[in-house]
Design a protein around this motif. Structure first.
Motif, short mmCIF file in Angstrom:
data_model
loop_
_atom_site.label_atom_id
_atom_site.label_comp_id
_atom_site.label_asym_id
_atom_site.label_seq_id
_atom_site.Cartn_x
_atom_site.Cartn_y
_atom_site.Cartn_z
N UNK A 109 29.03 -56.86 -31.96
CA UNK A 109 28.29 -58.05 -31.58
C UNK A 109 28.95 -59.01 -30.52
N UNK A 110 30.32 -59.11 -30.61
CA UNK A 110 30.92 -60.12 -29.72
C UNK A 110 31.15 -59.31 -28.57
N UNK A 111 31.71 -58.06 -28.52
CA UNK A 111 32.00 -57.58 -26.87
C UNK A 111 30.63 -56.80 -26.45
N UNK A 112 29.92 -55.94 -27.19
CA UNK A 112 29.07 -55.31 -26.88
C UNK A 112 27.47 -55.97 -26.99
N UNK A 113 27.28 -57.12 -27.37
CA UNK A 113 26.27 -57.84 -27.36
C UNK A 113 26.46 -59.07 -26.39
N UNK A 121 35.03 -54.23 -47.04
CA UNK A 121 34.71 -55.72 -47.17
C UNK A 121 35.18 -56.68 -46.16
N UNK A 122 36.37 -55.99 -45.69
CA UNK A 122 37.32 -56.69 -44.55
C UNK A 122 37.18 -56.31 -43.33
N UNK A 123 37.24 -54.85 -43.02
CA UNK A 123 37.57 -54.56 -41.85
C UNK A 123 36.08 -54.01 -41.04
N UNK A 124 35.26 -53.61 -41.97
CA UNK A 124 34.07 -53.16 -41.26
C UNK A 124 33.29 -54.55 -40.76
N UNK A 125 32.99 -55.27 -41.35
CA UNK A 125 32.64 -56.81 -40.78
C UNK A 125 33.47 -57.07 -39.63
N UNK A 126 34.76 -57.08 -39.72
CA UNK A 126 35.72 -57.49 -38.69
C UNK A 126 35.33 -56.72 -37.27
N UNK A 127 35.30 -55.47 -37.63
CA UNK A 127 34.90 -54.41 -36.49
C UNK A 127 33.58 -54.71 -35.73
N UNK A 128 32.45 -54.86 -36.65
CA UNK A 128 31.12 -54.98 -36.17
C UNK A 128 31.04 -56.37 -35.53
N UNK A 129 31.64 -57.37 -36.17
CA UNK A 129 31.40 -58.58 -35.51
C UNK A 129 32.11 -58.77 -34.23
N UNK A 141 37.73 -43.79 -37.84
CA UNK A 141 36.55 -43.28 -38.30
C UNK A 141 36.11 -43.90 -39.63
N UNK A 142 36.86 -44.15 -40.49
CA UNK A 142 36.71 -44.67 -41.89
C UNK A 142 35.92 -46.07 -41.59
N UNK A 143 36.50 -46.86 -40.81
CA UNK A 143 35.90 -48.17 -40.50
C UNK A 143 34.59 -48.04 -39.82
N UNK A 144 34.35 -47.20 -38.82
CA UNK A 144 33.19 -47.24 -38.18
C UNK A 144 31.97 -46.61 -38.78
N UNK A 145 32.28 -45.69 -39.78
CA UNK A 145 31.21 -45.19 -40.48
C UNK A 145 31.02 -46.09 -41.76
N UNK A 146 31.81 -47.04 -41.91
CA UNK A 146 31.57 -48.03 -43.16
C UNK A 146 31.76 -47.38 -44.38
N UNK A 150 24.55 -48.80 -33.16
CA UNK A 150 24.56 -49.82 -32.19
C UNK A 150 23.32 -50.13 -31.33
N UNK A 151 22.72 -51.25 -31.69
CA UNK A 151 21.56 -51.58 -30.96
C UNK A 151 22.08 -52.48 -29.68
N UNK A 152 22.14 -51.82 -28.66
CA UNK A 152 22.27 -52.55 -27.50
C UNK A 152 21.21 -53.53 -27.02
N UNK A 153 21.93 -54.81 -26.40
CA UNK A 153 20.74 -55.63 -25.92
C UNK A 153 20.13 -55.01 -24.51
#
Length: 555
Positions: A509-513, A497-505, A412-417, A17-20
């Motif tokens: 990106x949405x909450x923590x950026x 392909x579904x859950x990882x972009x959903x989680x990251x976005x 953990x599975x989703x967070x680690x891609x 995670x690259x925090x602003x």
């Protein structure tokens, strides 16, 4: 858990995670002894201490606000002669010099009148001598009075000018902070809203697929599995498969068929247990998801904060300090405009006071929210390796989803891609492979029976109806197809392909950026608005004309 966390944070497939930069600034909010672990909010024994630490900053700010309000009320009740502009009006202070000058001039006028009356009673040489003495004394006395009045007037005028300068400077800064909150704050809020809207659409689509699976395919699979078990059990309960040729039932081939049939029955029981779900509970969960996604879409999908509506809102809010600064300049230049003065006094100034109170309230709420957002996105402080991942894992443990549970493993599975495996995914992939293989083998077997007309020949040899066997094979093929499709649908829903972009976005990106950036700018802007607004309200005498004072001096 520690090893898994380190693998998650530093693993080859994980996304750090690259925090602003603004997120790190929120770490400066005092913790007041609380832990930075936001999951403590969900633990009853630690929730009080965490909330106390979060709310202390807001309580301190609100205390300052209340102290300022109390002082304003006290100053309002004290006469302006004693505290000047702090009472909200410096007109009395300015008019004091004029009143003193008037009293002095009236006193001189009385003395002159008395002197003139006495002149008529004196001899001529004494009148001339007295006139000379009075002529020498009058300018000196008048000069002292005028000089004293002028000094007081100059001091009062200087104070008025300083007050108005500070008022206009504060108004300019107030306007600048308004621009900041509408440009930076609302921009990031809009970005967050768009991301949440897109994410809610994806979640809604997944919930629909789950609903179709639960309400349509699972009941169909359970019905077919139950029907197959009964049909196979009927065949197994027969004394002999082939009444006309009992010896066929004692062959190795017949024994293998019976063994296979028993295995199928056991597999059908396992399959039935696998899909033995609480439909009512899942429907309730899906309804909750649909309600949440619909609410998010309603709040984020149709509102463009940076559109014309946002511009109109900015103009309506920004016009209040601009009008007050215009009134200050008019008062300074002594431009009479009674209707505008009344509008400022009874409409613009009260609305501005409400705006400043709202800024103080926003500051209190933003402090608490920003502190919790920083704890969620940066649980390790300035080391942002794990970011919100660790916070979410801690939250799962706080709600009793410990390492090893399906939910924790899937997280953990989703967070680690998909670097960290999950048992549920592995199990579904195993079932998918086995059902695909079973479909292939069953298709070959049915093709073999149909190509050689085996069932028809057996029916003639055994002198019995073998159509139930054909029905069993057809139902088994249908069940395998539906099962394979259902497992494939589940794996598609759980795919990276579904859950990882959903989680990251959504989270990173949405909450923590964007959301945390919006909180930062709202916090900074509300602090600036509260401070400069408080200064303007304290110096509100600057926008009020002091015509009364000028009239007093001219009299």
């Amino acid at each position: 858990m520690q090893n898994n966390t380190e693998a998650l944070a530093l693993g080859d497939g994980g996304v750090s995670y690259e925090a602003p930069l603004v997120a790190y600034q929120l770490l400066a909010i005092p913790a007041f002894g609380r832990s930075r672990d936001i999951s403590h909010l969900l633990v009853s024994s630690q929730a009080h201490a965490y909330l106390k630490g979060v709310l202390m900053s807001g309580f301190a700010v609100w205390s300052c606000f209340m102290i300022w309000v109390v002082f304003l009320i006290i100053f309002k009740r004290i006469r302006s002669k004693k505290i000047g502009f702090l009472s909200g009006n410096f007109a009395d202070t300015v008019s004091e010099s004029g009143n003193n000058l008037m009293m002095s001039l009236q006193s001189l006028q009385v003395n002159l009148d008395t002197a003139c009356q006495n002149l008529g009673k004196l001899p001529l040489h004494e009148v001339e001598k007295g006139a000379v003495e009075e002529g020498d004394a009058e300018p000196e006395e008048v000069g002292k009075v005028v000089a004293h009045a002028s000094a007081e007037s100059a001091t009062s005028s200087s104070m008025v000018n300083i007050c108005r300068f500070l008022f206009i400077a504060s108004g300019t800064l107030f306007f600048a902070f308004l621009v900041l909150v509408f440009s930076q704050g609302l921009m990031h809020v809009q970005e967050t809203a768009e991301i949440l809207n897109d994410s809610s659409s994806v979640v809604h689509a997944i919930s629909i697929d789950v609903g179709v699976l639960v309400n349509d395919k699972v009941p169909q699979m359970r019905y077919l599995a139950s029907s197959l078990r009964e049909s196979i059990q009927i065949e197994l309960d027969r004394p002999t498969f082939c009444p006309a040729q009992p010896a066929l039932g004692r062959t190795v081939f017949a024994s293998d068929i019976r063994t296979f049939a028993y295995d199928v029955v056991e597999q059908l029981k396992t399959l039935d247990a696998l899909f033995a779900i609480d439909k009512a509970e899942i429907d309730q969960v899906l309804q909750g998801i649909d309600g949440a996604t619909s609410a998010i879409k309603a709040r984020t999908g149709e509102h463009d904060l940076m559109s014309l509506r946002g511009a109109v809102c900015f103009v309506v809010v920004a016009i209040l300090p601009l009008f007050l600064m215009a009134a200050t300049l008019m008062a300074h230049e002594q431009v009479p405009f009674r209707k505008f003065e009344h509008a400022v006094e009874w409409m613009i100034l009260p609305l501005f006071i409400l705006l400043v109170v709202f800024a103080w309230s926003t500051l209190v709420v933003a402090l608490a929210t920003a502190a919790m957002a920083a704890d969620f996105c940066l649980p390790d402080g300035r080391i942002a390796e794990s970011g919100p991942d660790q916070s979410l894992l801690n939250i799962l443990q706080a709600i009793h989803q410990h390492p090893g549970s399906m939910t924790y493993q899937l997280a953990e599975h989703i967070m680690s891609e998909c670097v960290v495996s999950a048992d549920i995914v592995n199990l579904l992939e195993k079932y998918q492979f086995e059902t695909a293989d079973a479909i292939f083998q069953l298709a070959d077997f049915i093709h073999f029976l149909q190509a050689g007309h085996i069932l028809q020949k057996l029916a003639q040899e055994c002198q019995r109806d073998l159509s139930p066997v054909q029905t069993i094979l057809d139902e088994l093929a249908m069940l395998l197809d539906i099962t394979h499709d259902s497992i494939s649908s589940l794996l598609s829903m759980l795919s990276c392909d579904v859950l990882v972009p959903l989680y990251n976005d959504t989270v990173k990106e949405g909450i923590c950026t964007h959301a945390i950036s919006a909180l930062y700018w709202v916090l900074v802007a509300s602090a600036g608005l509260a401070t400069t607004g408080a200064v303007m309200i304290t110096l509100r005498a600057a926008c009020r004309p002091n015509a009364k004072a000028h009239r007093s001096i001219r009299m």
